[in-house]
Scaffold this motif. Structure first.
Motif, PDB file in Angstrom:
ATOM      1  N   ARG A 129      -0.016   4.957  -8.838  1.00 29.27           N
ATOM      2  CA  ARG A 129      -0.466   4.065  -9.911  1.00 29.27           C
ATOM      3  C   ARG A 129      -0.239   2.637  -9.434  1.00 29.27           C
ATOM      4  N   PRO A 130      -1.060   1.685  -9.940  1.00 29.58           N
ATOM      5  CA  PRO A 130      -0.918   0.308  -9.468  1.00 29.58           C
ATOM      6  C   PRO A 130       0.494  -0.227  -9.707  1.00 29.58           C
ATOM      7  N   ARG A 167       0.815  -1.218   0.000  1.00 36.04           N
ATOM      8  CA  ARG A 167       0.000   0.000   0.000  1.00 36.04           C
ATOM      9  C   ARG A 167       0.846   1.264   0.000  1.00 36.04           C
ATOM     10  N   ASP A 222     -13.915  -3.709  -5.530  1.00 35.34           N
ATOM     11  CA  ASP A 222     -13.990  -2.248  -5.694  1.00 35.34           C
ATOM     12  C   ASP A 222     -14.867  -1.663  -4.592  1.00 35.34           C
ATOM     13  N   GLY A 247      -9.688   3.614  -2.298  1.00 34.20           N
ATOM     14  CA  GLY A 247      -8.490   2.814  -2.524  1.00 34.20           C
ATOM     15  C   GLY A 247      -7.495   2.808  -1.392  1.00 34.20           C
ATOM     16  N   GLN A 254      -2.721  -1.397  -4.236  1.00 38.54           N
ATOM     17  CA  GLN A 254      -3.154  -1.205  -5.623  1.00 38.54           C
ATOM     18  C   GLN A 254      -2.111  -1.888  -6.502  1.00 38.54           C
ATOM     19  N   TYR A 282       1.845   2.844  -3.203  1.00 39.94           N
ATOM     20  CA  TYR A 282       0.798   3.523  -3.979  1.00 39.94           C
ATOM     21  C   TYR A 282       0.653   4.966  -3.507  1.00 39.94           C
ATOM     22  N   ASP A 304      -1.151  -4.529 -10.060  1.00 38.49           N
ATOM     23  CA  ASP A 304      -1.474  -4.937 -11.424  1.00 38.49           C
ATOM     24  C   ASP A 304      -0.776  -6.282 -11.662  1.00 38.49           C
TER      25      ASP A 304
END
Ligand SMILES: [Zn+2]
Ligand SMILES: [Zn+2]
Ligand SMILES: [Zn+2]
Length: 260
Positions: free
Chosen positions: A95-96, A87, A119, A123, A128, A90, A130
């Motif tokens: 950005r992820p 976390r 979701d 956030g 976050q 971020y 990817d």
């Protein structure tokens, strides 16, 4: 390129809770091991391998302030339980964060840390990320590093080893594939690999087997990590060949030479 050993311990960490053995009560900081992970750095780029339960403490202790991506060897708790601490990056990156793992681990990650993939419209309380699937031998670029992944067998599970130029990090494997030895032989100068202890293990390569692997690959400097509470940093160093040594938390290794 610099490699920092963030954690050098096996799944229990050392000292083991409740254990009063000579190593668990040792005052030598090199016998005090958090769970296994490393940071690979060059210039201002940092690439993390695994999120150990002590991730936050490891990052703070070693002074890292940024992160460009994470490679996962696999998701056993000792390699993934610090996931939530991602976390913090971020808050900085906005950005992820790209995280890379074998394809079968993406659904497992979403089960282990389901809250991060729902979701909620807010956030701030979850990492976050990817997730990106990787495959054996399919070279990819993460945080500006060119990474060659190797699918390994970890007893009842799988794991992934990583070659970054002439450095490799291989943890939690039982048998290293013969074809991969042929492919990687002579390409690796410095290797950090799990060794656990001098005994036997059903799902891990143990120290004598990992030393043999260093030899098979023609590694010039082999560093044994993921160590249990029956390895004494000083005492057992004498049993290792000249090209091998034990990892310890906070150890840094400068890797010279090509990094592509
Ligand atoms: Zn492990
Ligand atoms: Zn102990
Ligand atoms: Zn494991």
């Amino acid at each position: 390129m610099r490699v920092t050993i963030l954690g050098s311990g096996t799944s229990t960490g050392v000292p083991v809770i409740g254990c009063q053995c000579a190593i668990c009560t040792s005052t030598d900081s090199r016998n005090q091991r958090t769970r296994a992970s490393i940071m690979v750095s060059e210039d201002d780029r940092n690439l993390l391998i695994d999120t150990a339960p002590e991730l936050r403490l490891q990052i703070l202790k070693n002074g890292f302030r940024t992160l460009g991506g994470v490679l996962y060897s696999h998701l056993h708790a000792d390699h993934s339980a610090g996931f939530d601490d991602l976390r913090a990056f971020y808050f900085k990156n906005r950005r992820p964060l790209e995280i890379y793992m074998l394809p079968e681990y993406i659904p497992e990650l979403k089960t282990r840390f389901s809250y991060a993939f729902v979701d909620t419209g807010y956030g701030g309380i979850k990492p976050q990320v990817d997730p990106r699937p990787i495959e054996d031998g399919n070279i990819f670029v993460a945080a500006g590093f060119t990474v060659d992944p190797a699918r390994l067998d970890h007893g009842h599970a799988s794991s992934c080893g990583f070659r970054i130029g002439n450095f490799a990090y291989v943890t939690d494997f039982k048998n290293f594939p013969k074809e991969k030895i042929k492919e990687w032989r002579g390409k690796i100068d410095v290797m950090v690999a799990s060794g656990i202890h001098f005994g036997t293990h059903t799902s891990h390569s143990v120290i004598p087997e990992t030393l043999q692997l260093f030899d098979d690959l023609g590694v010039k400097r082999g560093i044994l990590s993921h160590l249990a509470h029956d390895v004494d940093y000083v005492e057992h160093q004498r049993l290792l060949p000249n090209f091998a040594e034990f990892a310890y938390d906070g150890m840094t290794i400068d890797v010279l030479g090509p990094v592509s």
